[in-house]
Write a protein that holds these residues in place. Structure first.
Motif, PDB file in Angstrom:
ATOM      1  N   PRO A  51      43.601  36.872  12.243  1.00 44.00           N
ATOM      2  CA  PRO A  51      44.839  36.636  11.486  1.00 44.00           C
ATOM      3  C   PRO A  51      45.340  35.194  11.549  1.00 44.00           C
ATOM      4  CG  PRO A  51      45.024  38.629  12.818  1.00 44.00           C
ATOM      5  CD  PRO A  51      43.793  37.920  13.272  1.00 44.00           C
ATOM      6  N   LEU A  52      44.893  34.440  12.554  1.00 43.29           N
ATOM      7  CA  LEU A  52      45.339  33.055  12.726  1.00 43.29           C
ATOM      8  C   LEU A  52      44.401  32.055  12.058  1.00 43.29           C
ATOM      9  CD1 LEU A  52      46.234  33.244  16.526  1.00 43.29           C
ATOM     10  CD2 LEU A  52      47.850  33.218  14.623  1.00 43.29           C
ATOM     11  N   ALA A  53      43.201  32.501  11.700  1.00 44.45           N
ATOM     12  CA  ALA A  53      42.140  31.582  11.278  1.00 44.45           C
ATOM     13  C   ALA A  53      42.172  31.320   9.778  1.00 44.45           C
ATOM     14  CB  ALA A  53      40.788  32.145  11.684  1.00 44.45           C
ATOM     15  N   ASP A  54      41.845  30.086   9.405  1.00 43.52           N
ATOM     16  CA  ASP A  54      41.649  29.723   8.001  1.00 43.52           C
ATOM     17  C   ASP A  54      40.182  29.788   7.602  1.00 43.52           C
ATOM     18  OD1 ASP A  54      44.438  28.992   7.385  1.00 43.52           O
ATOM     19  OD2 ASP A  54      44.087  27.407   8.860  1.00 43.52           O
ATOM     20  N   ARG A  55      39.297  29.817   8.577  1.00 44.67           N
ATOM     21  CA  ARG A  55      37.870  29.976   8.362  1.00 44.67           C
ATOM     22  C   ARG A  55      37.363  30.982   9.385  1.00 44.67           C
ATOM     23  NH1 ARG A  55      39.622  27.753   4.680  1.00 44.67           N
ATOM     24  NH2 ARG A  55      39.195  25.643   3.893  1.00 44.67           N
ATOM     25  N   SER A  56      36.202  31.526   9.147  1.00 48.77           N
ATOM     26  CA  SER A  56      35.639  32.508  10.074  1.00 48.77           C
ATOM     27  C   SER A  56      35.517  31.925  11.478  1.00 48.77           C
ATOM     28  CB  SER A  56      34.251  32.944   9.596  1.00 48.77           C
ATOM     29  OG  SER A  56      34.327  33.624   8.375  1.00 48.77           O
ATOM     30  N   PRO A  57      35.892  32.703  12.500  1.00 49.61           N
ATOM     31  CA  PRO A  57      35.644  32.247  13.875  1.00 49.61           C
ATOM     32  C   PRO A  57      34.152  32.034  14.108  1.00 49.61           C
ATOM     33  CG  PRO A  57      37.121  34.152  13.846  1.00 49.61           C
ATOM     34  CD  PRO A  57      36.574  34.001  12.452  1.00 49.61           C
ATOM     35  N   ILE A  58      33.844  31.103  15.002  1.00 48.81           N
ATOM     36  CA  ILE A  58      32.452  30.821  15.371  1.00 48.81           C
ATOM     37  C   ILE A  58      32.240  31.306  16.796  1.00 48.81           C
ATOM     38  CG2 ILE A  58      30.697  29.052  15.734  1.00 48.81           C
ATOM     39  CD1 ILE A  58      32.192  27.316  13.695  1.00 48.81           C
ATOM     40  N   VAL A  59      31.330  32.263  16.980  1.00 43.20           N
ATOM     41  CA  VAL A  59      30.974  32.738  18.310  1.00 43.20           C
ATOM     42  C   VAL A  59      29.721  31.995  18.755  1.00 43.20           C
ATOM     43  CG1 VAL A  59      30.294  34.720  19.712  1.00 43.20           C
ATOM     44  CG2 VAL A  59      31.964  35.014  17.865  1.00 43.20           C
ATOM     45  N   VAL A  60      29.809  31.312  19.901  1.00 46.36           N
ATOM     46  CA  VAL A  60      28.662  30.589  20.453  1.00 46.36           C
ATOM     47  C   VAL A  60      28.096  31.427  21.593  1.00 46.36           C
ATOM     48  CG1 VAL A  60      27.808  28.412  21.366  1.00 46.36           C
ATOM     49  CG2 VAL A  60      29.865  28.440  19.936  1.00 46.36           C
ATOM     50  N   THR A  61      26.853  31.855  21.443  1.00 44.03           N
ATOM     51  CA  THR A  61      26.271  32.745  22.445  1.00 44.03           C
ATOM     52  C   THR A  61      24.804  32.417  22.655  1.00 44.03           C
ATOM     53  OG1 THR A  61      26.208  35.075  23.126  1.00 44.03           O
ATOM     54  CG2 THR A  61      25.508  34.584  20.865  1.00 44.03           C
ATOM     55  N   GLY A  62      24.237  32.964  23.731  1.00 46.23           N
ATOM     56  CA  GLY A  62      22.845  32.718  24.052  1.00 46.23           C
ATOM     57  C   GLY A  62      21.905  33.598  23.247  1.00 46.23           C
ATOM     58  N   ALA A  63      20.642  33.172  23.198  1.00 49.61           N
ATOM     59  CA  ALA A  63      19.645  33.897  22.406  1.00 49.61           C
ATOM     60  C   ALA A  63      19.495  35.339  22.870  1.00 49.61           C
ATOM     61  CB  ALA A  63      18.301  33.165  22.484  1.00 49.61           C
ATOM     62  N   VAL A  64      19.646  35.585  24.179  1.00 47.91           N
ATOM     63  CA  VAL A  64      19.462  36.931  24.698  1.00 47.91           C
ATOM     64  C   VAL A  64      20.563  37.885  24.239  1.00 47.91           C
ATOM     65  CG1 VAL A  64      20.733  36.550  26.860  1.00 47.91           C
ATOM     66  CG2 VAL A  64      18.875  38.237  26.798  1.00 47.91           C
ATOM     67  N   HIS A  65      21.718  37.338  23.849  1.00 46.89           N
ATOM     68  CA  HIS A  65      22.846  38.177  23.459  1.00 46.89           C
ATOM     69  C   HIS A  65      23.097  38.209  21.956  1.00 46.89           C
ATOM     70  CE1 HIS A  65      24.251  36.833  27.670  1.00 46.89           C
ATOM     71  NE2 HIS A  65      23.710  38.027  27.773  1.00 46.89           N
ATOM     72  N   VAL A  66      22.342  37.432  21.196  1.00 46.01           N
ATOM     73  CA  VAL A  66      22.688  37.246  19.789  1.00 46.01           C
ATOM     74  C   VAL A  66      22.631  38.547  18.992  1.00 46.01           C
ATOM     75  CG1 VAL A  66      20.355  36.571  19.062  1.00 46.01           C
ATOM     76  CG2 VAL A  66      22.352  35.758  17.791  1.00 46.01           C
ATOM     77  N   SER A  67      21.676  39.406  19.283  1.00 48.09           N
ATOM     78  CA  SER A  67      21.573  40.652  18.522  1.00 48.09           C
ATOM     79  C   SER A  67      22.790  41.538  18.753  1.00 48.09           C
ATOM     80  CB  SER A  67      20.295  41.404  18.905  1.00 48.09           C
ATOM     81  OG  SER A  67      19.145  40.690  18.509  1.00 48.09           O
ATOM     82  N   ALA A  68      23.217  41.656  20.010  1.00 45.24           N
ATOM     83  CA  ALA A  68      24.381  42.478  20.323  1.00 45.24           C
ATOM     84  C   ALA A  68      25.646  41.884  19.728  1.00 45.24           C
ATOM     85  CB  ALA A  68      24.530  42.631  21.835  1.00 45.24           C
ATOM     86  N   VAL A  69      25.774  40.566  19.780  1.00 46.43           N
ATOM     87  CA  VAL A  69      26.946  39.907  19.206  1.00 46.43           C
ATOM     88  C   VAL A  69      26.971  40.104  17.697  1.00 46.43           C
ATOM     89  CG1 VAL A  69      28.028  37.661  18.798  1.00 46.43           C
ATOM     90  CG2 VAL A  69      27.180  38.241  21.069  1.00 46.43           C
ATOM     91  N   GLN A  70      25.819  39.937  17.063  1.00 46.41           N
ATOM     92  CA  GLN A  70      25.735  40.150  15.612  1.00 46.41           C
ATOM     93  C   GLN A  70      26.155  41.567  15.256  1.00 46.41           C
ATOM     94  OE1 GLN A  70      24.901  38.050  12.967  1.00 46.41           O
ATOM     95  NE2 GLN A  70      25.445  39.803  11.683  1.00 46.41           N
ATOM     96  N   GLU A  71      25.696  42.519  16.039  1.00 48.00           N
ATOM     97  CA  GLU A  71      26.004  43.919  15.768  1.00 48.00           C
ATOM     98  C   GLU A  71      27.497  44.205  15.909  1.00 48.00           C
ATOM     99  OE1 GLU A  71      23.828  48.132  16.792  1.00 48.00           O
ATOM    100  OE2 GLU A  71      24.055  46.665  18.390  1.00 48.00           O
TER     101      GLU A  71
END
Length: 427
Positions: A51-71
């Protein structure tokens, strides 16, 4: 003057040691629902910031977690460029699935992760303000949080590095501290002096202090000029990178080099070659401390109910002070799945005789007499407690933890021993 676009950045990493065996290397706490809310800590963070953002938030994560974060939170079928991000914002009706995901090849501490996201934002929105917010914290008052971030944005537009300082409720030794004071001078080429800064609701910062001993913490609490350091920073992307260039030139140049080829065929190669050379350092040491000494840091006093859920003692306290579902909308029954089927809902409940204070997250069967404890689990075993006080029990299929809440900070040392015992598989 129109307000600069605001882009939240969410560093999402961790080794899964402080809440082991509930959290693991492959499933750190930001991916878990720890309060029975039906949403992981990461999902709660994204929901809080959208609700505060003017653009999509950017999540910075490691390769091992990217699938779970994407999901859990990623925009689906959206390009990585800024136009694609805006299309994704327009298409998404779910505030949880609103984040762009930026993958870091290996852990390099908080500064490189935040700086790389800032460099991408600078390339796409040169005047944008960014805000860095951890993926695994609990916040119980959304309205107060929004007000604090809004004040921080105003101060950041003056050229300051702005932090949200939590009003202490006790003399804590588990947090770093921020001292209010010092002089605010013009920064970033703007009239950012004391009067302009105070008009935003922010105050100048004189210094950052590492976690103190109990006597020093008591002095800080009594003084009334110190805040807990929650690691939340708001700043113009360009200011962050220019100041970083003055402090650690190679780090600033490296992330800008990576950002310059983002979205091209050269991106993976440049990232792989440049990332390992970037200085591994926390943002506090890289920027906050030196800029505070130069009068370029401001703090917004905040009272929005914050906890970093740093150990089982903190989690037990949260379940008692705020009840199940704190930090996000509640939902789900014990041991069920969230509405989207991706996050286990641990469902909190009280059990035991009238002389007990026992809270259970999960479907674990628990019987208790004269006990104070918190139990986490959903195995078929019965956990029976008689006359035990101030403990946390975590029962999983491959590990059982019984820990005194007063010794919760020592858990990381035990987890470190697992590798020495040849049980790295449990980490």
């Amino acid at each position: 003057m129109s307000q600069a676009p605001f882009v939240p950045i969410i560093p999402a990493g961790g080794a899964g040691t402080r809440l082991w065996p509930l959290s693991r290397r492959a499933r750190p706490k930001f991916l878990l629902d720890l309060t029975g809310s039906g949403a992981s800590l990461l999902q709660q963070t994204v929901q809080r910031l959208v609700p505060l953002a003017d653009r999509s938030p950017i999540v910075v994560t490691g390769a091992v977690h990217v699938s779970a974060v994407q999901e859990q939170v990623g925009i689906r079928e959206v390009r990585d460029d800024v136009q694609g991000a805006r299309q994704g914002e327009a298409q998404s009706g779910d505030p949880t699935h609103s984040a762009r995901i930026l993958v870091e090849p290996s852990p390099r501490n908080s500064m490189p992760a935040i700086a790389l996201a800032a460099a991408l934002v600078e390339r796409e929105e040169p005047d944008a303000v960014i805000g860095s917010f951890a993926a695994d914290h609990l916040i119980t008052d959304q309205q107060a949080f929004c007000e604090a971030v809004t004040a921080a944005r105003r101060a950041a537009e003056l050229g300051y590095l702005v932090t949200l300082g939590i009003q202490p409720t006790h003399a804590a030794t588990g947090f770093g501290y921020i001292e209010q004071g010092g002089d605010a001078g013009p920064v970033g080429g703007t009239d950012g002096g004391a009067a302009a800064l105070h008009a935003t609701g922010a105050r100048p910062v004189s210094r950052f202090v590492e976690k103190p001993d109990s006597e020093t913490a008591e002095q800080f609490f009594t003084a009334g000029t110190f805040f807990w350091n929650a690691g939340m920073f708001v700043v113009r992307a360009r200011v962050l990178l220019d100041e970083l260039a003055a402090q650690i030139p190679g780090l600033a140049a490296g992330v800008r080099e990576i950002a310059a080829v983002h979205g091209t065929a050269d991106y993976d190669r440049v990232l792989a070659e440049t990332w390992p050379r970037l200085t591994s350092i926390a943002i506090d040491h890289a920027l906050a401390e030196p800029l505070a000494a130069a009068g370029k840091v401001a703090v917004v006093p905040a009272t929005f109910g914050w906890d970093d859920v740093g150990d089982f003692a903190a989690l037990a306290r949260q379940l008692r002070e705020n009840g199940p579902g704190s930090g996000a909308a509640t939902g789900g029954a014990s041991g069920s799945a969230s509405a989207d089927g991706r996050v286990p809902v641990l469902g909190a409940r009280a059990v035991g005789a009238a002389d007990s204070d026992v809270r259970v997250l999960g479907s674990q069967a628990v019987a208790a007499l004269s006990s104070t404890a918190t139990v986490y689990g959903s195995t078929d075993r019965l956990v029976a407690l008689v006359g035990v006080q101030g403990i946390s029990i975590v029962d999983t299929e491959d590990a059982l933890l019984v820990i005194a809440d007063d010794d919760a900070q020592r858990l990381a040392g035990l987890v470190a021993q697992l590798s020495d015992r040849g049980r790295d598989d449990l980490r």
